[in-house]
Design a protein around this motif. Structure first.
Motif, PDB file in Angstrom:
ATOM      1  N   PRO A 218       0.809  -1.226   0.000  1.00  0.00           N
ATOM      2  CA  PRO A 218       0.000   0.000   0.000  1.00  0.00           C
ATOM      3  C   PRO A 218       0.837   1.270   0.000  1.00  0.00           C
ATOM      4  O   PRO A 218       0.305   2.366  -0.223  1.00  0.00           O
ATOM      5  CB  PRO A 218      -0.804  -0.118   1.297  1.00  0.00           C
ATOM      6  CG  PRO A 218       0.029  -0.982   2.186  1.00  0.00           C
ATOM      7  CD  PRO A 218       0.702  -1.967   1.275  1.00  0.00           C
ATOM      8  N   ASN A 219       2.139   1.149   0.221  1.00  0.00           N
ATOM      9  CA  ASN A 219       3.026   2.317   0.217  1.00  0.00           C
ATOM     10  C   ASN A 219       3.654   2.584  -1.142  1.00  0.00           C
ATOM     11  O   ASN A 219       4.520   3.447  -1.260  1.00  0.00           O
ATOM     12  CB  ASN A 219       4.146   2.116   1.254  1.00  0.00           C
ATOM     13  CG  ASN A 219       3.610   1.996   2.660  1.00  0.00           C
ATOM     14  OD1 ASN A 219       2.716   2.739   3.059  1.00  0.00           O
ATOM     15  ND2 ASN A 219       4.142   1.050   3.422  1.00  0.00           N
ATOM     16  N   ARG A 220       3.214   1.844  -2.158  1.00  0.00           N
ATOM     17  CA  ARG A 220       3.840   1.955  -3.479  1.00  0.00           C
ATOM     18  C   ARG A 220       3.635   3.316  -4.121  1.00  0.00           C
ATOM     19  O   ARG A 220       4.505   3.851  -4.799  1.00  0.00           O
ATOM     20  CB  ARG A 220       3.280   0.875  -4.416  1.00  0.00           C
ATOM     21  CG  ARG A 220       3.970   0.808  -5.772  1.00  0.00           C
ATOM     22  CD  ARG A 220       3.074   0.196  -6.845  1.00  0.00           C
ATOM     23  NE  ARG A 220       1.956   1.058  -7.179  1.00  0.00           N
ATOM     24  CZ  ARG A 220       0.946   0.700  -7.967  1.00  0.00           C
ATOM     25  NH1 ARG A 220       0.894  -0.533  -8.442  1.00  0.00           N
ATOM     26  NH2 ARG A 220      -0.021   1.550  -8.230  1.00  0.00           N
ATOM     27  N   GLY A 221       2.459   3.913  -3.980  1.00  0.00           N
ATOM     28  CA  GLY A 221       2.139   5.161  -4.667  1.00  0.00           C
ATOM     29  C   GLY A 221       1.590   4.910  -6.058  1.00  0.00           C
ATOM     30  O   GLY A 221       1.594   3.777  -6.563  1.00  0.00           O
ATOM     31  N   PRO A 222       1.109   5.962  -6.739  1.00  0.00           N
ATOM     32  CA  PRO A 222       0.550   5.822  -8.085  1.00  0.00           C
ATOM     33  C   PRO A 222       1.605   5.357  -9.095  1.00  0.00           C
ATOM     34  O   PRO A 222       2.770   5.745  -9.006  1.00  0.00           O
ATOM     35  CB  PRO A 222       0.077   7.238  -8.425  1.00  0.00           C
ATOM     36  CG  PRO A 222      -0.031   7.941  -7.115  1.00  0.00           C
ATOM     37  CD  PRO A 222       1.024   7.341  -6.241  1.00  0.00           C
ATOM     38  N   LEU A 223       1.163   4.541 -10.053  1.00  0.00           N
ATOM     39  CA  LEU A 223       2.079   3.979 -11.052  1.00  0.00           C
ATOM     40  C   LEU A 223       1.474   4.064 -12.442  1.00  0.00           C
ATOM     41  O   LEU A 223       0.315   3.710 -12.657  1.00  0.00           O
ATOM     42  CB  LEU A 223       2.363   2.504 -10.728  1.00  0.00           C
ATOM     43  CG  LEU A 223       3.079   1.672 -11.802  1.00  0.00           C
ATOM     44  CD1 LEU A 223       4.513   2.152 -12.008  1.00  0.00           C
ATOM     45  CD2 LEU A 223       3.058   0.180 -11.446  1.00  0.00           C
ATOM     46  N   LEU A 224       2.273   4.545 -13.385  1.00  0.00           N
ATOM     47  CA  LEU A 224       1.925   4.514 -14.805  1.00  0.00           C
ATOM     48  C   LEU A 224       2.940   3.648 -15.526  1.00  0.00           C
ATOM     49  O   LEU A 224       4.153   3.824 -15.355  1.00  0.00           O
ATOM     50  CB  LEU A 224       1.956   5.930 -15.399  1.00  0.00           C
ATOM     51  CG  LEU A 224       1.866   6.022 -16.937  1.00  0.00           C
ATOM     52  CD1 LEU A 224       0.507   5.532 -17.441  1.00  0.00           C
ATOM     53  CD2 LEU A 224       2.149   7.444 -17.422  1.00  0.00           C
ATOM     54  N   ILE A 225       2.458   2.712 -16.342  1.00  0.00           N
ATOM     55  CA  ILE A 225       3.322   1.929 -17.217  1.00  0.00           C
ATOM     56  C   ILE A 225       3.037   2.346 -18.659  1.00  0.00           C
ATOM     57  O   ILE A 225       1.894   2.346 -19.103  1.00  0.00           O
ATOM     58  CB  ILE A 225       3.095   0.420 -17.034  1.00  0.00           C
ATOM     59  CG1 ILE A 225       3.534  -0.006 -15.627  1.00  0.00           C
ATOM     60  CG2 ILE A 225       3.853  -0.380 -18.088  1.00  0.00           C
ATOM     61  CD1 ILE A 225       3.302  -1.469 -15.313  1.00  0.00           C
ATOM     62  N   ILE A 226       4.095   2.739 -19.381  1.00  0.00           N
ATOM     63  CA  ILE A 226       3.992   3.160 -20.778  1.00  0.00           C
ATOM     64  C   ILE A 226       4.621   2.088 -21.652  1.00  0.00           C
ATOM     65  O   ILE A 226       5.719   1.604 -21.370  1.00  0.00           O
ATOM     66  CB  ILE A 226       4.694   4.510 -21.005  1.00  0.00           C
ATOM     67  CG1 ILE A 226       4.026   5.613 -20.173  1.00  0.00           C
ATOM     68  CG2 ILE A 226       4.680   4.887 -22.479  1.00  0.00           C
ATOM     69  CD1 ILE A 226       4.709   6.970 -20.280  1.00  0.00           C
ATOM     70  N   ALA A 237       3.917  -8.041 -23.812  1.00  0.00           N
ATOM     71  CA  ALA A 237       3.803  -9.113 -22.813  1.00  0.00           C
ATOM     72  C   ALA A 237       4.493  -8.720 -21.507  1.00  0.00           C
ATOM     73  O   ALA A 237       4.029  -9.079 -20.429  1.00  0.00           O
ATOM     74  CB  ALA A 237       4.419 -10.397 -23.367  1.00  0.00           C
ATOM     75  N   PHE A 238       5.591  -7.970 -21.594  1.00  0.00           N
ATOM     76  CA  PHE A 238       6.298  -7.521 -20.396  1.00  0.00           C
ATOM     77  C   PHE A 238       5.555  -6.383 -19.707  1.00  0.00           C
ATOM     78  O   PHE A 238       5.347  -6.403 -18.497  1.00  0.00           O
ATOM     79  CB  PHE A 238       7.705  -7.038 -20.759  1.00  0.00           C
ATOM     80  CG  PHE A 238       8.671  -8.125 -21.131  1.00  0.00           C
ATOM     81  CD1 PHE A 238       8.302  -9.469 -21.161  1.00  0.00           C
ATOM     82  CD2 PHE A 238       9.980  -7.803 -21.475  1.00  0.00           C
ATOM     83  CE1 PHE A 238       9.204 -10.462 -21.505  1.00  0.00           C
ATOM     84  CE2 PHE A 238      10.896  -8.788 -21.816  1.00  0.00           C
ATOM     85  CZ  PHE A 238      10.504 -10.113 -21.844  1.00  0.00           C
ATOM     86  N   THR A 239       5.203  -5.373 -20.503  1.00  0.00           N
ATOM     87  CA  THR A 239       4.612  -4.168 -19.912  1.00  0.00           C
ATOM     88  C   THR A 239       3.185  -4.419 -19.427  1.00  0.00           C
ATOM     89  O   THR A 239       2.847  -4.105 -18.288  1.00  0.00           O
ATOM     90  CB  THR A 239       4.630  -3.015 -20.923  1.00  0.00           C
ATOM     91  OG1 THR A 239       4.019  -3.441 -22.156  1.00  0.00           O
ATOM     92  CG2 THR A 239       6.058  -2.564 -21.203  1.00  0.00           C
ATOM     93  N   TYR A 255      -2.101   2.394 -17.494  1.00  0.00           N
ATOM     94  CA  TYR A 255      -1.336   1.815 -18.600  1.00  0.00           C
ATOM     95  C   TYR A 255      -1.625   2.609 -19.868  1.00  0.00           C
ATOM     96  O   TYR A 255      -2.793   2.875 -20.188  1.00  0.00           O
ATOM     97  CB  TYR A 255      -1.735   0.353 -18.788  1.00  0.00           C
ATOM     98  CG  TYR A 255      -1.002  -0.391 -19.876  1.00  0.00           C
ATOM     99  CD1 TYR A 255       0.276  -0.889 -19.654  1.00  0.00           C
ATOM    100  CD2 TYR A 255      -1.592  -0.626 -21.113  1.00  0.00           C
ATOM    101  CE1 TYR A 255       0.957  -1.601 -20.635  1.00  0.00           C
ATOM    102  CE2 TYR A 255      -0.928  -1.333 -22.101  1.00  0.00           C
ATOM    103  CZ  TYR A 255       0.345  -1.819 -21.858  1.00  0.00           C
ATOM    104  OH  TYR A 255       1.013  -2.522 -22.830  1.00  0.00           O
ATOM    105  N   VAL A 256      -0.571   3.004 -20.552  1.00  0.00           N
ATOM    106  CA  VAL A 256      -0.709   3.779 -21.791  1.00  0.00           C
ATOM    107  C   VAL A 256       0.131   3.127 -22.880  1.00  0.00           C
ATOM    108  O   VAL A 256       1.309   2.805 -22.649  1.00  0.00           O
ATOM    109  CB  VAL A 256      -0.248   5.245 -21.594  1.00  0.00           C
ATOM    110  CG1 VAL A 256      -0.160   5.968 -22.932  1.00  0.00           C
ATOM    111  CG2 VAL A 256      -1.198   5.982 -20.655  1.00  0.00           C
ATOM    112  N   GLU A 257      -0.451   2.930 -24.048  1.00  0.00           N
ATOM    113  CA  GLU A 257       0.297   2.434 -25.190  1.00  0.00           C
ATOM    114  C   GLU A 257       0.598   3.577 -26.149  1.00  0.00           C
ATOM    115  O   GLU A 257      -0.267   4.403 -26.427  1.00  0.00           O
ATOM    116  CB  GLU A 257      -0.480   1.342 -25.921  1.00  0.00           C
ATOM    117  CG  GLU A 257      -0.556   0.034 -25.148  1.00  0.00           C
ATOM    118  CD  GLU A 257      -1.130  -1.112 -25.974  1.00  0.00           C
ATOM    119  OE1 GLU A 257      -1.698  -0.836 -27.056  1.00  0.00           O
ATOM    120  OE2 GLU A 257      -0.997  -2.275 -25.551  1.00  0.00           O
TER     121      GLU A 257
END
Length: 286
Positions: A218-226, A237-239, A255-257
């Motif tokens: 819960p301490n991770r914070g917001p995450l965006l994967i591009i 497959a990785f992202t 998640y953004v492509e």
């Protein structure tokens, strides 16, 4: 972050960047490069983020030379740098900051920033074409081909390996012209440690936690994967696989492509589009 740290193993120029950030009232953004690049590969990104009111740092992996010329003069300096050692180095730098930073990483840097966030050390995180976190099962043929220059010989685990121009074109610039590939290769490419590729490639077949992340932290914070849709080195497959794992986290996970972009998307002529996506996410959450 209390701004106090012994800076074990941290270079003087990295300490200077921390001090510059601490002298500013702005939120710090820490950029983490991956294999075959140096911190200077983030120069354009740093200017963009600073133009929008942030203060930026681009530390290196342990013992990173400052220039490409220095890198080729002493390539052995890259050898033996594993994922956890590099993560610990960035955490040492970050622990000197007075404000919790945003962290942005590409390739293995995209894996490392997720590990940094797992330590509760990030206000928000952007992972771009990241190496897979432990538990992501698909290993596409394109990724195996991209990693083959290193993975073909177990002895490369302890070495620093440079890509040939043809290998770079396949793994990084498969969507680019010959001229742009040549420019990027001659401007940015340096040798890289072999061991991270072995750690990621065999993460699901060993007890090693080098590539492991507690996706429920819960301490991770917001995450965006591009994700670049034409990346052969860190394919969807990785992202997307990492994204699906990270959705178990209570914090925001997005998640953004980016269409028709390969692994070079942070350094090629289209990098501003990718940086803008990262910047807009950062503005919303930090």
């Amino acid at each position: 972050m209390d701004g106090k740290h012994e800076y074990k193993g941290v270079a003087q120029w990295e300490i200077a960047e921390v001090e510059r950030a601490n002298a500013s009232d702005a939120t710090p953004v820490v950029f983490v490069h991956g294999l075959w690049l140096l911190p200077s590969s983030w120069d354009g990104w740093r200017k963009m983020f600073e133009d929008h009111g942030y203060v930026t740092l681009a530390p290196g992996w342990p013992d990173d030379p400052l220039t490409r010329q220095d890198a080729y003069a002493n390539p052995s300096v890259f050898a033996g740098k594993d994922v956890q050692t590099v993560t610990d180095h960035y955490l040492a730098v970050i622990s000197g900051l007075r404000k919790k930073p945003i962290v942005v990483g590409h390739s293995f840097g995209g894996l490392i920033v997720q590990k940094i966030a797992d330590e509760g050390a990030a206000a928000a995180t952007v992972a771009i074409d990241n190496a897979p976190i432990k538990g992501v099962l698909p290993l596409p043929l394109s990724a195996l081909k991209s990693g083959f220059p290193v993975l073909k010989n177990p002895a490369n685990k302890k070495k620093a390996i440079a890509l040939t121009f043809e290998q770079f074109k396949y793994g990084w610039g498969n969507n680019l012209s010959e001229a742009e590939n040549r420019h990027l290769y001659d401007t940015y490419h340096v040798p890289a440690s072999g061991i991270p590729l072995f750690q990621a490639g065999f993460a699901n077949f060993s007890f090693s936690k080098a590539c492991a992340v507690d996706v429920k932290n819960p301490n991770r914070g917001p995450l965006l994967i591009i994700s670049g849709t034409k990346d052969t080195t860190a394919p969807r497959a990785f992202t997307h696989g990492s994204y699906k794992k990270q959705l178990k986290n209570p914090e925001a996970t997005e998640y953004v492509e980016v269409k028709d972009r390969g692994h070079s998307l942070v350094i090629d002529s289209g990098w501003p589009e990718v940086a803008e996506a990262a910047l807009q996410f950062v503005k919303r959450f930090a």
